[in-house]
Design a protein around this motif. Sequence first.
Motif, PDB file in Angstrom:
ATOM      1  N   HIS A  95      13.107  -5.686  -7.497  1.00 38.22           N
ATOM      2  CA  HIS A  95      14.061  -5.310  -6.438  1.00 38.22           C
ATOM      3  C   HIS A  95      13.362  -4.950  -5.135  1.00 38.22           C
ATOM      4  CE1 HIS A  95      17.629  -5.351  -9.050  1.00 38.22           C
ATOM      5  NE2 HIS A  95      16.879  -4.795  -9.977  1.00 38.22           N
ATOM      6  N   GLY A  96      12.206  -5.560  -4.892  1.00 36.15           N
ATOM      7  CA  GLY A  96      11.519  -5.319  -3.620  1.00 36.15           C
ATOM      8  C   GLY A  96      10.425  -4.265  -3.693  1.00 36.15           C
ATOM      9  N   ALA A  97      10.209  -3.673  -4.877  1.00 33.41           N
ATOM     10  CA  ALA A  97       9.178  -2.628  -4.979  1.00 33.41           C
ATOM     11  C   ALA A  97       7.780  -3.204  -4.798  1.00 33.41           C
ATOM     12  CB  ALA A  97       9.277  -1.906  -6.319  1.00 33.41           C
ATOM     13  N   VAL A  98       7.550  -4.436  -5.306  1.00 34.18           N
ATOM     14  CA  VAL A  98       6.201  -4.997  -5.283  1.00 34.18           C
ATOM     15  C   VAL A  98       6.200  -6.336  -4.538  1.00 34.18           C
ATOM     16  CG1 VAL A  98       4.156  -5.557  -6.647  1.00 34.18           C
ATOM     17  CG2 VAL A  98       5.809  -3.915  -7.538  1.00 34.18           C
ATOM     18  N   LEU A  99       5.178  -6.516  -3.727  1.00 31.00           N
ATOM     19  CA  LEU A  99       5.008  -7.746  -2.953  1.00 31.00           C
ATOM     20  C   LEU A  99       3.640  -8.329  -3.322  1.00 31.00           C
ATOM     21  CD1 LEU A  99       5.675  -7.817   0.930  1.00 31.00           C
ATOM     22  CD2 LEU A  99       4.616  -9.624  -0.413  1.00 31.00           C
ATOM     23  N   TYR A 100       3.656  -9.442  -4.019  1.00 31.48           N
ATOM     24  CA  TYR A 100       2.409 -10.096  -4.432  1.00 31.48           C
ATOM     25  C   TYR A 100       2.031 -11.176  -3.420  1.00 31.48           C
ATOM     26  CZ  TYR A 100       2.837  -7.949  -9.057  1.00 31.48           C
ATOM     27  OH  TYR A 100       2.923  -7.047 -10.092  1.00 31.48           O
ATOM     28  N   GLY A 101       0.750 -11.303  -3.176  1.00 30.93           N
ATOM     29  CA  GLY A 101       0.251 -12.363  -2.314  1.00 30.93           C
ATOM     30  C   GLY A 101       0.088 -13.656  -3.092  1.00 30.93           C
ATOM     31  N   PRO A 102      -0.268 -14.757  -2.402  1.00 26.85           N
ATOM     32  CA  PRO A 102      -0.439 -16.055  -3.071  1.00 26.85           C
ATOM     33  C   PRO A 102      -1.526 -16.023  -4.157  1.00 26.85           C
ATOM     34  CG  PRO A 102      -0.407 -16.306  -0.689  1.00 26.85           C
ATOM     35  CD  PRO A 102      -0.479 -14.843  -0.955  1.00 26.85           C
ATOM     36  N   ASP A 103      -2.453 -15.063  -4.070  1.00 23.88           N
ATOM     37  CA  ASP A 103      -3.521 -14.961  -5.073  1.00 23.88           C
ATOM     38  C   ASP A 103      -3.068 -14.231  -6.333  1.00 23.88           C
ATOM     39  OD1 ASP A 103      -3.264 -12.404  -4.098  1.00 23.88           O
ATOM     40  OD2 ASP A 103      -5.372 -12.146  -3.541  1.00 23.88           O
ATOM     41  N   GLY A 104      -1.816 -13.756  -6.353  1.00 24.99           N
ATOM     42  CA  GLY A 104      -1.299 -13.071  -7.540  1.00 24.99           C
ATOM     43  C   GLY A 104      -1.587 -11.579  -7.547  1.00 24.99           C
ATOM     44  N   GLU A 105      -2.320 -11.091  -6.543  1.00 25.11           N
ATOM     45  CA  GLU A 105      -2.591  -9.653  -6.440  1.00 25.11           C
ATOM     46  C   GLU A 105      -1.581  -9.021  -5.478  1.00 25.11           C
ATOM     47  OE1 GLU A 105      -4.969  -8.236  -8.251  1.00 25.11           O
ATOM     48  OE2 GLU A 105      -5.560 -10.187  -9.057  1.00 25.11           O
ATOM     49  N   VAL A 106      -1.360  -7.697  -5.617  1.00 25.49           N
ATOM     50  CA  VAL A 106      -0.470  -7.016  -4.673  1.00 25.49           C
ATOM     51  C   VAL A 106      -1.035  -7.223  -3.259  1.00 25.49           C
ATOM     52  CG1 VAL A 106       0.518  -4.807  -3.956  1.00 25.49           C
ATOM     53  CG2 VAL A 106       0.228  -5.311  -6.400  1.00 25.49           C
ATOM     54  N   LEU A 107      -0.162  -7.577  -2.334  1.00 29.14           N
ATOM     55  CA  LEU A 107      -0.583  -7.841  -0.951  1.00 29.14           C
ATOM     56  C   LEU A 107      -1.302  -6.589  -0.408  1.00 29.14           C
ATOM     57  CD1 LEU A 107       0.065 -10.403   0.803  1.00 29.14           C
ATOM     58  CD2 LEU A 107       1.756  -8.979   1.979  1.00 29.14           C
ATOM     59  N   PRO A 108      -2.492  -6.733   0.187  1.00 26.97           N
ATOM     60  CA  PRO A 108      -3.261  -5.554   0.638  1.00 26.97           C
ATOM     61  C   PRO A 108      -2.444  -4.579   1.478  1.00 26.97           C
ATOM     62  CG  PRO A 108      -4.614  -7.509   0.795  1.00 26.97           C
ATOM     63  CD  PRO A 108      -3.237  -7.987   0.390  1.00 26.97           C
ATOM     64  N   SER A 109      -1.616  -5.095   2.395  1.00 26.21           N
ATOM     65  CA  SER A 109      -0.852  -4.196   3.264  1.00 26.21           C
ATOM     66  C   SER A 109       0.285  -3.490   2.526  1.00 26.21           C
ATOM     67  CB  SER A 109      -0.274  -4.986   4.447  1.00 26.21           C
ATOM     68  OG  SER A 109       0.541  -6.047   3.973  1.00 26.21           O
ATOM     69  N   TRP A 110       0.533  -3.879   1.284  1.00 29.40           N
ATOM     70  CA  TRP A 110       1.623  -3.287   0.500  1.00 29.40           C
ATOM     71  C   TRP A 110       1.102  -2.248  -0.498  1.00 29.40           C
ATOM     72  CZ3 TRP A 110       6.456  -3.704   1.955  1.00 29.40           C
ATOM     73  CH2 TRP A 110       7.486  -3.367   1.088  1.00 29.40           C
ATOM     74  N   ARG A 111      -0.219  -2.199  -0.696  1.00 30.64           N
ATOM     75  CA  ARG A 111      -0.763  -1.333  -1.752  1.00 30.64           C
ATOM     76  C   ARG A 111      -0.540   0.141  -1.459  1.00 30.64           C
ATOM     77  NH1 ARG A 111      -6.163  -5.011  -2.279  1.00 30.64           N
ATOM     78  NH2 ARG A 111      -5.042  -6.794  -3.160  1.00 30.64           N
ATOM     79  N   GLY A 112      -0.736   0.552  -0.206  1.00 25.08           N
ATOM     80  CA  GLY A 112      -0.560   1.965   0.162  1.00 25.08           C
ATOM     81  C   GLY A 112       0.872   2.440  -0.037  1.00 25.08           C
ATOM     82  N   PRO A 113       1.849   1.718   0.566  1.00 27.43           N
ATOM     83  CA  PRO A 113       3.254   2.134   0.391  1.00 27.43           C
ATOM     84  C   PRO A 113       3.695   2.137  -1.075  1.00 27.43           C
ATOM     85  CG  PRO A 113       3.063   0.542   2.197  1.00 27.43           C
ATOM     86  CD  PRO A 113       1.712   0.637   1.556  1.00 27.43           C
TER      87      PRO A 113
END
Length: 252
Positions: A95-113
């Motif tokens: 529901h929008g809690a996690v944003l993964y990048g194309p590499d399958g890892e959490v997008l760096p700018s999303w890790r803090g929030p």
Amino acid sequence: MTRAITVFTDLDDTLFQTQAKARALADGTGNSGADALTEAAYDRDGAPLSFHTPAQLALLDLLHGCEVIPVTGRNRTALDRVVSPVFRACRITSHGAVLYGPDGEVLPSWRGPLAAGAEAFGPAMQELSAAVQDLIERARLAARVRVIEDAGVPVYVSIKGDEAALDRAEQLVLEQGAERWRLHRNGRNLAALPPFADKRAAVAHLMAIKRAQDPTRTFLGLGDSVSDLGFMMLCDFALVPSGTQIHQECWS
Ligand SMILES: [Mg+2]
């Protein structure tokens, strides 16, 4: 010059659904019958659980060449059980809690929030889940509750059950803190979402990154639930399957 298009799309009940629902949709279209349904996602045991109708396959054909990004209530584990469509770019889960990048890892700018949100609301999610579990046992409701995890952290509280059970659970969630939780309810699913599980916020974050890279990029939003409208309204165009919750709430 061909302009790039990004499609932000909900999955369940938008691009595929359970076999019974898929068959009901395909019936009467001249495209019904078992042959008309195409496997899209599997359950935990590897059995097919979700299916495309012929119309949904045609829509996916139309989107061929677009960048397709799921915006789903599924956590990453459940998203990984989806085999069609295949996602190669970013993925927005839970529901929008996690944003993964194309590499399958959490997008760096999303890790803090994400870390801050999970830390702030993790204990409250556990407390809410325990309270709903207590209600289920006391009132003998046909329901089950659990805290969903994604990327290794708690992200929202999921309650599945019949309509009467969800009515009671919804009332309890509101009593526990109407200002704290946003509710997503559709069919047999009720989700109590902490503020950091927000499809609109996740799409806005990714859209800003993509607009900075390419100001001419065009965005298309697809969804079936009223809770999808927030992110769909950010897009240049929105597309809604007929007979869905949005259709019923807004157009009839
Ligand atoms: Mg949906």
